[in-house]
Design a protein around this motif. Sequence first.
Motif, PDB file in Angstrom:
ATOM      1  N   MET A   1       0.832  -1.186   0.000  1.00 23.76           N
ATOM      2  CA  MET A   1       0.000   0.000   0.000  1.00 23.76           C
ATOM      3  C   MET A   1       0.873   1.244   0.000  1.00 23.76           C
ATOM      4  SD  MET A   1      -3.214  -0.726   2.524  1.00 23.76           S
ATOM      5  CE  MET A   1      -2.319  -1.413   3.901  1.00 23.76           C
ATOM      6  N   ALA A   2       0.445   2.237  -0.735  1.00 21.49           N
ATOM      7  CA  ALA A   2       1.161   3.504  -0.783  1.00 21.49           C
ATOM      8  C   ALA A   2       0.507   4.474   0.200  1.00 21.49           C
ATOM      9  CB  ALA A   2       1.130   4.071  -2.196  1.00 21.49           C
ATOM     10  N   ASN A   3       1.309   5.009   1.114  1.00 18.80           N
ATOM     11  CA  ASN A   3       0.829   5.985   2.084  1.00 18.80           C
ATOM     12  C   ASN A   3       1.340   7.360   1.705  1.00 18.80           C
ATOM     13  OD1 ASN A   3      -0.348   4.010   3.832  1.00 18.80           O
ATOM     14  ND2 ASN A   3       1.692   3.524   4.558  1.00 18.80           N
ATOM     15  N   ARG A   4       0.477   8.377   1.868  1.00 26.78           N
ATOM     16  CA  ARG A   4       0.922   9.754   1.676  1.00 26.78           C
ATOM     17  C   ARG A   4       0.193  10.642   2.664  1.00 26.78           C
ATOM     18  NH1 ARG A   4      -2.977  12.147  -1.943  1.00 26.78           N
ATOM     19  NH2 ARG A   4      -4.267  10.473  -2.731  1.00 26.78           N
ATOM     20  N   VAL A   5       0.934  11.613   3.180  1.00 29.91           N
ATOM     21  CA  VAL A   5       0.381  12.586   4.115  1.00 29.91           C
ATOM     22  C   VAL A   5       0.281  13.909   3.379  1.00 29.91           C
ATOM     23  CG1 VAL A   5       0.738  13.814   6.292  1.00 29.91           C
ATOM     24  CG2 VAL A   5       1.353  11.387   6.101  1.00 29.91           C
ATOM     25  N   VAL A   6      -0.904  14.500   3.400  1.00 31.89           N
ATOM     26  CA  VAL A   6      -1.127  15.773   2.715  1.00 31.89           C
ATOM     27  C   VAL A   6      -1.819  16.750   3.656  1.00 31.89           C
ATOM     28  CG1 VAL A   6      -1.239  14.747   0.410  1.00 31.89           C
ATOM     29  CG2 VAL A   6      -3.320  15.006   1.724  1.00 31.89           C
ATOM     30  N   ASP A   7      -1.475  18.018   3.499  1.00 30.28           N
ATOM     31  CA  ASP A   7      -2.138  19.078   4.248  1.00 30.28           C
ATOM     32  C   ASP A   7      -3.432  19.429   3.528  1.00 30.28           C
ATOM     33  OD1 ASP A   7      -2.758  21.191   5.918  1.00 30.28           O
ATOM     34  OD2 ASP A   7      -1.226  22.525   5.114  1.00 30.28           O
ATOM     35  N   ASN A   8      -4.517  19.485   4.273  1.00 30.17           N
ATOM     36  CA  ASN A   8      -5.802  19.926   3.738  1.00 30.17           C
ATOM     37  C   ASN A   8      -6.174  21.186   4.522  1.00 30.17           C
ATOM     38  OD1 ASN A   8      -8.468  20.419   3.099  1.00 30.17           O
ATOM     39  ND2 ASN A   8      -9.094  18.276   3.199  1.00 30.17           N
ATOM     40  N   PRO A   9      -5.643  22.344   4.100  1.00 29.80           N
ATOM     41  CA  PRO A   9      -5.863  23.569   4.878  1.00 29.80           C
ATOM     42  C   PRO A   9      -7.329  23.983   4.965  1.00 29.80           C
ATOM     43  CG  PRO A   9      -4.678  24.054   2.843  1.00 29.80           C
ATOM     44  CD  PRO A   9      -4.808  22.566   2.934  1.00 29.80           C
ATOM     45  N   ALA A  10      -8.144  23.646   3.993  1.00 29.05           N
ATOM     46  CA  ALA A  10      -9.565  23.993   4.047  1.00 29.05           C
ATOM     47  C   ALA A  10     -10.257  23.289   5.218  1.00 29.05           C
ATOM     48  CB  ALA A  10     -10.247  23.639   2.737  1.00 29.05           C
ATOM     49  N   ALA A  11      -9.813  22.078   5.540  1.00 30.48           N
ATOM     50  CA  ALA A  11     -10.387  21.304   6.643  1.00 30.48           C
ATOM     51  C   ALA A  11      -9.566  21.434   7.922  1.00 30.48           C
ATOM     52  CB  ALA A  11     -10.488  19.833   6.253  1.00 30.48           C
ATOM     53  N   LEU A  12      -8.442  22.193   7.866  1.00 36.44           N
ATOM     54  CA  LEU A  12      -7.518  22.339   8.998  1.00 36.44           C
ATOM     55  C   LEU A  12      -7.085  20.979   9.536  1.00 36.44           C
ATOM     56  CD1 LEU A  12      -9.048  25.376  10.921  1.00 36.44           C
ATOM     57  CD2 LEU A  12      -6.959  25.338   9.540  1.00 36.44           C
TER      58      LEU A  12
ATOM     59  N   TRP B   1      -6.310  11.280  10.142  1.00 35.43           N
ATOM     60  CA  TRP B   1      -5.977  12.705  10.050  1.00 35.43           C
ATOM     61  C   TRP B   1      -5.537  13.242  11.394  1.00 35.43           C
ATOM     62  CZ3 TRP B   1     -10.873  10.734   9.493  1.00 35.43           C
ATOM     63  CH2 TRP B   1     -11.762  11.009  10.525  1.00 35.43           C
ATOM     64  N   ILE B   2      -4.877  14.387  11.338  1.00 38.18           N
ATOM     65  CA  ILE B   2      -4.540  15.175  12.526  1.00 38.18           C
ATOM     66  C   ILE B   2      -5.209  16.533  12.349  1.00 38.18           C
ATOM     67  CG2 ILE B   2      -2.742  16.351  13.850  1.00 38.18           C
ATOM     68  CD1 ILE B   2      -0.806  14.164  13.077  1.00 38.18           C
ATOM     69  N   GLN B   3      -6.116  16.848  13.255  1.00 38.19           N
ATOM     70  CA  GLN B   3      -6.785  18.152  13.241  1.00 38.19           C
ATOM     71  C   GLN B   3      -5.824  19.183  13.829  1.00 38.19           C
ATOM     72  OE1 GLN B   3     -10.055  17.727  12.037  1.00 38.19           O
ATOM     73  NE2 GLN B   3      -9.867  19.898  11.598  1.00 38.19           N
ATOM     74  N   TYR B   4      -5.794  20.386  13.257  1.00 33.69           N
ATOM     75  CA  TYR B   4      -4.905  21.423  13.771  1.00 33.69           C
ATOM     76  C   TYR B   4      -5.552  22.801  13.705  1.00 33.69           C
ATOM     77  CZ  TYR B   4      -3.698  22.541   8.846  1.00 33.69           C
ATOM     78  OH  TYR B   4      -3.744  22.894   7.521  1.00 33.69           O
ATOM     79  N   THR B   5      -4.926  23.738  14.412  1.00 34.23           N
ATOM     80  CA  THR B   5      -5.240  25.147  14.284  1.00 34.23           C
ATOM     81  C   THR B   5      -3.934  25.856  13.955  1.00 34.23           C
ATOM     82  OG1 THR B   5      -4.900  25.641  16.630  1.00 34.23           O
ATOM     83  CG2 THR B   5      -7.141  25.038  15.962  1.00 34.23           C
TER      84      THR B   5
END
Length: 92
Positions: free
Chosen positions: A1-12, A25-29
Amino acid sequence: MANRVVDNPAALRYELWTDEVLAGWIQYTRAGDVVTLVHTDIDPAFEGRGLGSVLVAGTLDDVRSRGKRIRPLCPFVAAYLRRHPEYADLIA
Protein backbone atom coordinates in the motif's frame (compact mmCIF):
# COMPACT_ATOMS: atom_id res chain seq x y z
CA MET A 1 0.00 0.00 0.00
CA ALA A 2 1.16 3.50 -0.78
CA ASN A 3 0.83 5.98 2.08
CA ARG A 4 0.92 9.75 1.68
CA VAL A 5 0.38 12.59 4.12
CA VAL A 6 -1.13 15.77 2.72
CA ASP A 7 -2.14 19.08 4.25
CA ASN A 8 -5.80 19.93 3.74
CA PRO A 9 -5.86 23.57 4.88
CA ALA A 10 -9.57 23.99 4.05
CA ALA A 11 -10.39 21.30 6.64
CA LEU A 12 -7.52 22.34 9.00
CA ARG A 13 -6.08 18.85 9.05
CA TYR A 14 -3.25 16.71 7.78
CA GLU A 15 -4.61 13.62 6.10
CA LEU A 16 -3.11 10.16 5.68
CA TRP A 17 -4.16 8.48 2.46
CA THR A 18 -3.51 4.78 1.97
CA ASP A 19 -3.79 4.22 -1.74
CA GLU A 20 -6.99 6.18 -2.45
CA VAL A 21 -8.61 5.72 0.97
CA LEU A 22 -8.53 8.29 3.78
CA ALA A 23 -7.03 6.32 6.66
CA GLY A 24 -6.67 9.07 9.26
CA TRP A 25 -5.98 12.70 10.05
CA ILE A 26 -4.54 15.17 12.53
CA GLN A 27 -6.79 18.15 13.24
CA TYR A 28 -4.91 21.42 13.77
CA THR A 29 -5.24 25.15 14.28
CA ARG A 30 -2.84 27.84 13.11
CA ALA A 31 -1.68 31.06 14.73
CA GLY A 32 1.17 32.79 12.93
CA ASP A 33 4.03 30.35 12.54
CA VAL A 34 2.68 27.87 15.11
CA VAL A 35 0.58 24.86 14.14
CA THR A 36 -1.27 23.42 17.14
CA LEU A 37 -1.83 19.70 16.66
CA VAL A 38 -5.14 19.06 18.42
CA HIS A 39 -6.30 15.52 17.72
CA THR A 40 -5.17 12.43 15.78
CA ASP A 41 -7.68 9.94 14.44
CA ILE A 42 -7.04 6.70 12.53
CA ASP A 43 -9.97 4.89 10.93
CA PRO A 44 -10.60 1.69 12.90
CA ALA A 45 -10.17 -0.35 9.71
CA PHE A 46 -6.51 0.80 9.63
CA GLU A 47 -5.61 0.55 13.33
CA GLY A 48 -2.70 -1.59 14.47
CA ARG A 49 -0.57 -0.98 11.36
CA GLY A 50 1.61 1.85 12.66
CA LEU A 51 -0.15 4.38 10.46
CA GLY A 52 -0.56 6.86 13.32
CA SER A 53 3.22 7.17 13.44
CA VAL A 54 3.37 7.52 9.65
CA LEU A 55 0.82 10.32 9.89
CA VAL A 56 2.65 12.17 12.68
CA ALA A 57 6.05 11.88 10.99
CA GLY A 58 4.65 13.12 7.68
CA THR A 59 2.95 16.03 9.44
CA LEU A 60 6.09 17.01 11.33
CA ASP A 61 8.22 16.77 8.20
CA ASP A 62 5.80 19.06 6.35
CA VAL A 63 5.69 21.57 9.20
CA ARG A 64 9.50 21.61 9.26
CA SER A 65 9.72 22.10 5.48
CA ARG A 66 7.48 25.18 5.80
CA GLY A 67 9.64 26.70 8.56
CA LYS A 68 6.84 26.52 11.12
CA ARG A 69 6.73 25.19 14.68
CA ILE A 70 4.21 23.05 16.55
CA ARG A 71 2.31 22.94 19.78
CA PRO A 72 1.43 19.30 20.52
CA LEU A 73 -1.90 19.24 22.37
CA CYS A 74 -2.75 15.78 21.04
CA PRO A 75 -1.53 13.08 23.48
CA PHE A 76 -0.60 10.77 20.61
CA VAL A 77 1.61 13.44 19.01
CA ALA A 78 3.16 14.30 22.39
CA ALA A 79 4.00 10.61 22.98
CA TYR A 80 5.50 10.36 19.49
CA LEU A 81 7.70 13.39 20.18
CA ARG A 82 9.00 11.82 23.41
CA ARG A 83 10.11 8.78 21.38
CA HIS A 84 11.57 10.86 18.54
CA PRO A 85 13.78 13.64 19.92
CA GLU A 86 14.90 14.53 16.38
CA TYR A 87 11.69 16.59 16.17
CA ALA A 88 12.19 18.47 19.46
CA ASP A 89 13.34 21.60 17.62
CA LEU A 90 9.82 22.00 16.20
CA ILE A 91 8.15 22.50 19.58
CA ALA A 92 7.18 26.13 20.13
